[in-house]
Design an enzyme around this catalytic site. Structure first.
Site, PDB file in Angstrom:
ATOM      1  N   ASP A 261      -3.811  -4.141 -11.975  1.00  0.00           N
ATOM      2  CA  ASP A 261      -3.842  -3.139 -11.186  1.00  0.00           C
ATOM      3  C   ASP A 261      -2.608  -2.331 -11.244  1.00  0.00           C
ATOM      4  O   ASP A 261      -1.563  -2.982 -11.954  1.00  0.00           O
ATOM      5  CB  ASP A 261      -3.543  -4.015  -9.711  1.00  0.00           C
ATOM      6  CG  ASP A 261      -3.784  -2.996  -8.722  1.00  0.00           C
ATOM      7  OD1 ASP A 261      -4.508  -2.290  -8.410  1.00  0.00           O
ATOM      8  OD2 ASP A 261      -2.784  -3.185  -7.944  1.00  0.00           O
TER       9      ASP A 261
ATOM     10  N   ASP B  95      -1.014  -7.232  -7.106  1.00  0.00           N
ATOM     11  CA  ASP B  95      -0.077  -7.467  -6.047  1.00  0.00           C
ATOM     12  C   ASP B  95      -0.398  -7.943  -4.776  1.00  0.00           C
ATOM     13  O   ASP B  95       0.191  -8.107  -3.681  1.00  0.00           O
ATOM     14  CB  ASP B  95       1.182  -6.242  -6.008  1.00  0.00           C
ATOM     15  CG  ASP B  95       0.072  -5.367  -5.145  1.00  0.00           C
ATOM     16  OD1 ASP B  95      -1.067  -5.238  -5.309  1.00  0.00           O
ATOM     17  OD2 ASP B  95       0.826  -4.017  -4.864  1.00  0.00           O
TER      18      ASP B  95
ATOM     19  N   ASP C 168      -6.340  -5.894  -3.310  1.00  0.00           N
ATOM     20  CA  ASP C 168      -7.115  -6.405  -4.396  1.00  0.00           C
ATOM     21  C   ASP C 168      -7.424  -8.017  -4.317  1.00  0.00           C
ATOM     22  O   ASP C 168      -7.606  -8.467  -5.475  1.00  0.00           O
ATOM     23  CB  ASP C 168      -6.356  -6.051  -5.675  1.00  0.00           C
ATOM     24  CG  ASP C 168      -5.089  -6.272  -5.776  1.00  0.00           C
ATOM     25  OD1 ASP C 168      -4.479  -7.364  -5.012  1.00  0.00           O
ATOM     26  OD2 ASP C 168      -4.191  -5.644  -6.645  1.00  0.00           O
TER      27      ASP C 168
HETATM   28  P1  ADP Z   1      -4.077   0.841  -6.845  1.00  0.00           P
HETATM   29  O1  ADP Z   1      -5.597   0.934  -7.526  1.00  0.00           O
HETATM   30  O2  ADP Z   1      -3.197   1.759  -7.805  1.00  0.00           O
HETATM   31  O3  ADP Z   1      -3.318  -0.271  -6.358  1.00  0.00           O
HETATM   32  P2  ADP Z   1      -5.209   1.522  -4.238  1.00  0.00           P
HETATM   33  O4  ADP Z   1      -6.351   1.072  -4.437  1.00  0.00           O
HETATM   34  O5  ADP Z   1      -4.268   0.794  -3.282  1.00  0.00           O
HETATM   35  O6  ADP Z   1      -4.116   2.029  -5.455  1.00  0.00           O
HETATM   36  O7  ADP Z   1      -5.317   3.072  -3.654  1.00  0.00           O
HETATM   37  C1  ADP Z   1      -5.940   4.272  -4.399  1.00  0.00           C
HETATM   38  C2  ADP Z   1      -5.776   5.596  -4.045  1.00  0.00           C
HETATM   39  O8  ADP Z   1      -6.194   5.464  -2.524  1.00  0.00           O
HETATM   40  C3  ADP Z   1      -4.214   5.801  -4.001  1.00  0.00           C
HETATM   41  O9  ADP Z   1      -3.929   6.267  -5.312  1.00  0.00           O
HETATM   42  C4  ADP Z   1      -4.165   7.016  -2.981  1.00  0.00           C
HETATM   43  O10 ADP Z   1      -4.572   8.128  -3.339  1.00  0.00           O
HETATM   44  C5  ADP Z   1      -5.306   6.475  -1.846  1.00  0.00           C
HETATM   45  N1  ADP Z   1      -4.588   5.561  -0.871  1.00  0.00           N
HETATM   46  C6  ADP Z   1      -4.781   4.493  -0.594  1.00  0.00           C
HETATM   47  N2  ADP Z   1      -4.105   3.837   0.636  1.00  0.00           N
HETATM   48  C7  ADP Z   1      -3.261   5.043   1.012  1.00  0.00           C
HETATM   49  C8  ADP Z   1      -2.590   5.354   1.987  1.00  0.00           C
HETATM   50  N3  ADP Z   1      -2.160   4.375   2.989  1.00  0.00           N
HETATM   51  N4  ADP Z   1      -2.250   6.434   2.329  1.00  0.00           N
HETATM   52  C9  ADP Z   1      -2.459   7.378   1.391  1.00  0.00           C
HETATM   53  N5  ADP Z   1      -3.470   7.359   0.395  1.00  0.00           N
HETATM   54  C10 ADP Z   1      -3.917   6.201   0.127  1.00  0.00           C
HETATM   55 MG    MG Z   2      -2.735  -1.866  -5.677  1.00  0.00          MG
END
Ligand code: ADP
Ligand code: MG
Length: 623
Positions: free
Chosen positions: A327, A520, A524
């Site tokens: 991730d 983390d 996920d």
């Molecule tokens: P990753 O796969 O990198 O761990 P996430 O799946 O948690 O990231 O989130 C994916 C995308 O969704 C982020 O890059 C962001 O654009 C958007 N996002 C998720 N949670 C939030 C939040 N709390 N506030 C703003 N944008 C968010």
């Molecule tokens: Mg994440």
């Protein structure tokens, strides 16, 4: 030494002494038999009883049975023949010495593990009328303020309400740099308070605190059996009867053959003796003992490094990992975003940030935490309701009645806000109000210092492919992947897409091998449990991650992952060495025994020798 070990040591010494003294006594016939029966029973009574119990329970084929039959046989031969009772006693004696040694080694590595995991708090301090009172941590209710003095362990997870100090987390994470905490910081149980006095408001019950979770996990780890251990159990189940019947055949068939076909003397005593020798040699103790011990030691060694492996089966799978899926946010990158630019439409920069910080007020996502930090003096001047976190997209909430969305392009598209692209690199967080575009904030994350090394280290350790999955936009994702030299990258994924990606990888098993997912634990958890092996990183305090994963890396250094894989490979190598070494020597001795080239002394010596070597080899997994 435990009481039992002491007792057995005394038995060993007494029986040896008696045997030597009796050798010089000039008694013959039955008196001699009775005399030597005493040390035989002193050293072997428990084995005889166990063998008898096995027969009564109709499960006779174990090592005690082998020992009992072999030594009773040797005693009978001695009575009828030339009266050498030493052999029977010596066999029992060596067997007991081997057992003793092995129990000592197991005790030692168990003690080692519990010392490593010496994090169980015995009490919590509660202040009543200015006096400290020690209570059972189990009785402390959530929300109670507890006092942790310098040198004490934090017994329960909570938040610091008064004082500041530095915490020693080495028992939990293997990381020796102390962590400093002050008012408002979350602290987890199991850390040692090094200098200042802390008052902590508990946020969990003791049973739900990190320390309890970890102890549970370590205590249950040995109950999950690996394939190698299953193999040994099944092996022994088939092997022992085969050996017993072979011995029987060896005792009966050749003499019969000589008598009936060659019309010669059957030479029964000689063949029975060979059969008994064969039985002694065949005892599979080294194997049965050393394989679980190796796994045990491997798990123990890993936990000292802050790597918790939930069972020997996971240790085994981990060692076979060929594809590692990461991730991005919080795993490869720090998950601490800095605001780089703000491009508002219609409102001021400050207003935009303010609005975003409002909406993110209750979220634990790293982006939310970072936006809140970028606007620290967010006052409670407006009403925030209907907060909804849309995993992989962002957050929607009502601020003073207006619907505000904060998130990525997907979220903007779903509410019909016409968002603008941004020339700056970084994660772009768009904001909309009642479906109308309000501008965006560009934030950027930095990769963890260990990430690049970790990717290179994985390759060196034999991992074939590294893959990054992220919900972030393509541009940022690819930049990070390139920087870290990751083989493949998939961006714009929702949590569910991540699961199906990993499922696809698992389906093409011949190509990808064992697939590990490292995350983390923030949205996920489904992927963590779906992968062949789920590895949670920096999981201190994150229950979901600890529960969904098979391996927990206590701190968030990606290099720990390389270490975990190296430890698992080393442990499996030791297990295989032990399996082939003991089976090899065993087969060799069995052949020599059947041919009459090894006597019972040699047999028992080989057996104990192999066991001692195998046990010593297992202990290496602890380092
Ligand atoms: P990753 O796969 O990198 O761990 P996430 O799946 O948690 O990231 O989130 C994916 C995308 O969704 C982020 O890059 C962001 O654009 C958007 N996002 C998720 N949670 C939030 C939040 N709390 N506030 C703003 N944008 C968010
Ligand atoms: Mg994440």
């Amino acid at each position: 030494m435990t009481k039992k070990q002491k007792k057995n040591l005394i038995r060993i010494i007494t029986a040896s002494a008696m045997m030597i003294v009796f050798l010089f006594l000039p008694v013959q016939g039955w008196l001699r038999f009775v005399l030597f029966l005493v040390p035989y029973l002193v050293i072997g009574y428990d084995i005889l009883i166990k063998a008898g119990k096995g027969v009564i329970n109709r499960q006779p084929f174990d090592e005690c049975f082998l020992m009992a039959v072999a030594t009773i046989g040797a005693m009978v031969i001695a009575v009828t023949g030339d009266g050498d009772y030493i052999e029977a006693i010596a066999v029992m004696l060596f067997y007991q010495i081997g057992e003793w040694f092995q129990s000592y080694a197991v005790g030692k590595s168990r003690k080692n593990i519990s010392e490593l995991m010496d994090i169980r708090p015995d009490y919590a301090n509660i202040e009543t009328d200015g006096e400290l009172e020690q209570v059972d941590p189990d009785d402390v209710e959530v929300g109670t303020v507890i006092v942790v003095q310098p040198g004490e362990k934090i017994p329960i997870d909570g938040v610091v309400v008064e004082g500041s100090s530095s915490l020693d987390t080495v028992a939990l994470t293997g990381e020796s740099v102390p962590r400093s905490v002050a008012v408002g910081d979350e602290v987890i149980s199991g850390c040692i308070n090094k200098n200042g006095l802390l008052r902590i408001r508990t946020t969990k019950e003791f049973g739900e605190s990190t320390v309890s979770k970890i102890l549970d996990l370590v205590e249950n780890a040995s109950s999950r059996k690996s394939r190698s251990e299953d193999f040994i159990t099944r092996f022994a189940r088939v092997y022992t009867p085969v050996v017993v019947f072979s011995a029987l055949a060896l005792a009966v068939l050749p003499p019969l053959f000589r008598m009936l076909v060659m019309s010669a003397d059957g030479n029964w005593a000689n063949w029975i003796y060979r059969a008994l020798t064969f039985l002694v040699i065949s005892c599979p103790c080294a194997l049965v003992i050393s394989v679980p011990l190796s796994f045990f030691a491997g798990i123990g060694g890993a936990s000292r490094e802050g790597i918790l492996i939930k069972g020997s089966n996971y240790l085994e799978i981990l060692s076979k990992t060929k594809t590692v899926v990461f991730d991005k946010t919080g795993t490869l990158t720090k998950g601490v975003f800095e605001v780089t630019v703000i491009h508002p439409e219609q409102v001021s920069e400050n207003m935009l940030l303010h609005l975003a910080a409002h909406v993110e007020r209750y979220s634990t996502h790293p982006i939310a935490v970072s936006l809140r930090n970028a606007y620290p003096d967010e006052a409670d001047d407006c009403e925030i309701t209907d907060v909804e976190e849309l995993a992989g997209k962002g957050i929607r909430a009502r601020v003073n009645g207006d619907v505000i969305c904060v998130g990525n392009e997907k979220l903007m598209n779903s509410v019909g806000a016409k968002h603008k692209d941004c020339g700056h690199t970084g994660t772009v967080i768009h904001v909309s109000k009642n479906g109308e575009y309000f501008g965006h904030i560009v934030i950027s994350d930095i990769v963890k210092p260990g990430s690049e090394k970790a990717i290179a280290g994985l390759k060196k350790a034999g991992v074939r492919k590294t893959i990054m999955l992220t919900g972030d936009a393509k541009k940022t994702a690819e930049k990070t992947a390139e920087e870290l030299k990751i083989d493949e990258v998939y961006s714009g994924l929702l949590p569910a897409d991540k699961v199906s990606r990993v499922e696809e990888l698992i389906e093409h098993q011949s190509e990808n091998g064992v697939v590990a997912f490292v995350g983390d634990g923030i949205n996920d958890a489904p992927v963590l449990s779906r992968a062949d092996i789920g590895i949670a990183m920096g999981a201190m305090g994150s229950d979901a991650a600890i529960e969904a994963s098979d391996v927990v890396l206590m701190d968030d250094d990606p290099l720990k992952l390389v270490k975990a894989i190296r430890i698992s490979r080393k442990c499996l190598r030791i297990v295989n060495e032990n399996i082939w070494f003991s089976i090899g020597i065993k087969v060799l001795c069995l052949i020599l025994g059947a041919l009459g080239a090894a006597n019972m002394w040699a047999a028992i010596f080989a057996d104990v020798g192999v066991m001692v070597l195998a046990v010593l080899n297992s202990i290496r997994a602890l380092r």
